[in-house]
Design a protein around this motif. Structure first.
Motif, PDB file in Angstrom:
ATOM      1  N   LYS A  43      21.268 -15.715 -97.867  1.00  0.00           N
ATOM      2  CA  LYS A  43      21.545 -14.551 -99.591  1.00  0.00           C
ATOM      3  C   LYS A  43      20.463 -14.910-100.676  1.00  0.00           C
ATOM      4  CE  LYS A  43      25.343 -12.289-102.688  1.00  0.00           C
ATOM      5  NZ  LYS A  43      24.623 -11.210-102.092  1.00  0.00           N
ATOM      6  N   LEU A  44      19.921 -16.028-100.955  1.00  0.00           N
ATOM      7  CA  LEU A  44      18.464 -16.579-102.123  1.00  0.00           C
ATOM      8  C   LEU A  44      17.307 -16.488-100.948  1.00  0.00           C
ATOM      9  CD1 LEU A  44      18.772 -17.340-105.044  1.00  0.00           C
ATOM     10  CD2 LEU A  44      21.143 -17.514-103.294  1.00  0.00           C
ATOM     11  N   GLU A  45      16.999 -16.776-100.075  1.00  0.00           N
ATOM     12  CA  GLU A  45      16.255 -15.893 -98.702  1.00  0.00           C
ATOM     13  C   GLU A  45      15.632 -15.028 -99.130  1.00  0.00           C
ATOM     14  OE1 GLU A  45      16.635 -17.280 -94.623  1.00  0.00           O
ATOM     15  OE2 GLU A  45      16.268 -19.762 -96.135  1.00  0.00           O
ATOM     16  N   HIS A  46      16.488 -13.529 -99.345  1.00  0.00           N
ATOM     17  CA  HIS A  46      16.506 -12.962 -98.685  1.00  0.00           C
ATOM     18  C   HIS A  46      16.188 -12.034-100.345  1.00  0.00           C
ATOM     19  CE1 HIS A  46      16.998  -8.106 -98.338  1.00  0.00           C
ATOM     20  NE2 HIS A  46      17.970  -7.953 -99.051  1.00  0.00           N
ATOM     21  N   TYR A  47      16.829 -13.265-101.022  1.00  0.00           N
ATOM     22  CA  TYR A  47      16.600 -12.437-102.949  1.00  0.00           C
ATOM     23  C   TYR A  47      15.347 -12.672-103.087  1.00  0.00           C
ATOM     24  CZ  TYR A  47      17.476 -12.918-108.224  1.00  0.00           C
ATOM     25  OH  TYR A  47      17.767 -12.572-108.863  1.00  0.00           O
ATOM     26  N   CYS A  48      14.499 -14.004-102.397  1.00  0.00           N
ATOM     27  CA  CYS A  48      13.306 -14.297-103.015  1.00  0.00           C
ATOM     28  C   CYS A  48      12.870 -13.599-101.753  1.00  0.00           C
ATOM     29  CB  CYS A  48      12.385 -15.552-102.685  1.00  0.00           C
ATOM     30  SG  CYS A  48      14.408 -17.118-103.932  1.00  0.00           S
ATOM     31  N   SER A  49      12.767 -13.067-100.757  1.00  0.00           N
ATOM     32  CA  SER A  49      11.362 -12.514-100.317  1.00  0.00           C
ATOM     33  C   SER A  49      11.895 -11.037-100.482  1.00  0.00           C
ATOM     34  CB  SER A  49      12.221 -11.697 -98.865  1.00  0.00           C
ATOM     35  OG  SER A  49      12.332 -13.381 -98.530  1.00  0.00           O
ATOM     36  N   TYR A  50      12.926 -10.111-101.349  1.00  0.00           N
ATOM     37  CA  TYR A  50      12.405  -9.156-101.907  1.00  0.00           C
ATOM     38  C   TYR A  50      11.452  -8.880-103.080  1.00  0.00           C
ATOM     39  CZ  TYR A  50      14.415  -5.149-104.175  1.00  0.00           C
ATOM     40  OH  TYR A  50      13.649  -3.356-104.826  1.00  0.00           O
ATOM     41  N   GLN A  51      11.528  -9.803-103.512  1.00  0.00           N
ATOM     42  CA  GLN A  51      10.644  -9.611-104.662  1.00  0.00           C
ATOM     43  C   GLN A  51      10.245 -11.328-105.353  1.00  0.00           C
ATOM     44  OE1 GLN A  51      12.331  -7.030-107.820  1.00  0.00           O
ATOM     45  NE2 GLN A  51      11.602  -8.970-109.603  1.00  0.00           N
ATOM     46  N   GLU A  52       9.026 -11.211-106.176  1.00  0.00           N
ATOM     47  CA  GLU A  52       8.668 -12.893-106.522  1.00  0.00           C
ATOM     48  C   GLU A  52      10.467 -13.006-107.670  1.00  0.00           C
ATOM     49  OE1 GLU A  52       6.860 -15.056-105.292  1.00  0.00           O
ATOM     50  OE2 GLU A  52       5.934 -14.360-104.092  1.00  0.00           O
ATOM     51  N   ARG A  53      10.727 -14.409-107.496  1.00  0.00           N
ATOM     52  CA  ARG A  53      11.428 -14.958-108.802  1.00  0.00           C
ATOM     53  C   ARG A  53      10.736 -16.445-109.369  1.00  0.00           C
ATOM     54  NH1 ARG A  53      15.508 -10.517-108.928  1.00  0.00           N
ATOM     55  NH2 ARG A  53      15.182  -9.686-106.377  1.00  0.00           N
ATOM     56  N   CYS A  54      11.452 -16.318-110.315  1.00  0.00           N
ATOM     57  CA  CYS A  54      10.892 -17.502-110.762  1.00  0.00           C
ATOM     58  C   CYS A  54      12.345 -18.740-110.984  1.00  0.00           C
ATOM     59  CB  CYS A  54      11.514 -17.634-112.096  1.00  0.00           C
ATOM     60  SG  CYS A  54      11.905 -16.556-113.512  1.00  0.00           S
ATOM     61  N   HIS A  55      12.089 -20.066-111.177  1.00  0.00           N
ATOM     62  CA  HIS A  55      13.048 -20.986-110.775  1.00  0.00           C
ATOM     63  C   HIS A  55      14.160 -20.226-111.216  1.00  0.00           C
ATOM     64  CE1 HIS A  55      11.068 -23.483-108.990  1.00  0.00           C
ATOM     65  NE2 HIS A  55      11.419 -25.010-109.118  1.00  0.00           N
ATOM     66  N   ASN A  56      14.280 -19.588-113.257  1.00  0.00           N
ATOM     67  CA  ASN A  56      15.207 -19.831-113.279  1.00  0.00           C
ATOM     68  C   ASN A  56      16.111 -18.168-113.648  1.00  0.00           C
ATOM     69  OD1 ASN A  56      14.509 -20.983-115.496  1.00  0.00           O
ATOM     70  ND2 ASN A  56      14.191 -19.813-117.496  1.00  0.00           N
ATOM     71  N   GLU A  57      15.559 -17.287-112.321  1.00  0.00           N
ATOM     72  CA  GLU A  57      16.217 -16.023-112.018  1.00  0.00           C
ATOM     73  C   GLU A  57      17.011 -16.752-110.449  1.00  0.00           C
ATOM     74  OE1 GLU A  57      13.935 -11.983-112.073  1.00  0.00           O
ATOM     75  OE2 GLU A  57      12.356 -13.774-111.394  1.00  0.00           O
TER      76      GLU A  57
END
Length: 159
Positions: free
Chosen positions: A15-29
């Motif tokens: 789920k988080l791989e998809h979340y990070c692939s969709y848009q750049e994310r920072c650690h906090n998010e």
């Protein structure tokens, strides 16, 4: 009955791989998302390491993308970009790299376009009020005060 979805570590990773692939994310998010998924701290650490190792999560890439996007799309100045990145706990090193994404020429060009456009579209008739509103707008956008005050002098003198 109000059942809350629970995730295995593998499901959460996916789920988080998809979340990070969709848009750049920072650690906090990412950490916040995992907390909302009710993951335990050990699982969060494990998933973060996995995302870093597999380049789904990259703080430098996030900072660069953030700086480019906020400047080009939202018209933010460097001060606002730096403050927003600091708010997201991005390191000074990555903030400095991110600011290099915006060339001085592009920065000034966007500043002048935004300032000229705002000045033209202001309805305020009172000169002092207009000047204050204009300066406040550009300060909120995160531009440097010396740039703003120089620009307001130029606009008032009709340059």
């Amino acid at each position: 009955m109000n059942s809350v979805k629970t995730y295995t570590v593998d499901e959460a990773k996916q789920k988080l791989e998809h979340y990070c692939s969709y848009q750049e994310r920072c650690h906090n998010e990412v950490v916040e998302k995992l907390r909302l998924m009710r993951m335990i701290p050990d699982a969060i650490d494990l998933i973060i390491v996995h995302l870093l190792d597999n380049n789904f999560l990259n703080e430098e890439r996030f900072a660069c993308s953030f700086a480019r996007g906020k400047h080009r799309i939202k018209g933010w100045g460097k001060i606002r970009i730096v403050n927003e990145l600091k708010f997201r706990s991005i390191s000074k090193y990555n903030i400095d790299i991110a600011l290099k994404e915006i060339s001085p020429e592009e920065y000034l060009s966007n500043f002048h376009k935004l300032a000229d456009n705002h000045w033209q579209n202001m309805k305020e008739r009172d000169t002092l009020k207009k000047r204050k509103k204009f300066c406040d707008f550009l300060l909120r956008k995160g531009f440097e005060s010396n740039l703003i005050y120089e620009k307001v002098k130029d606009l008032e003198s009709g340059k």
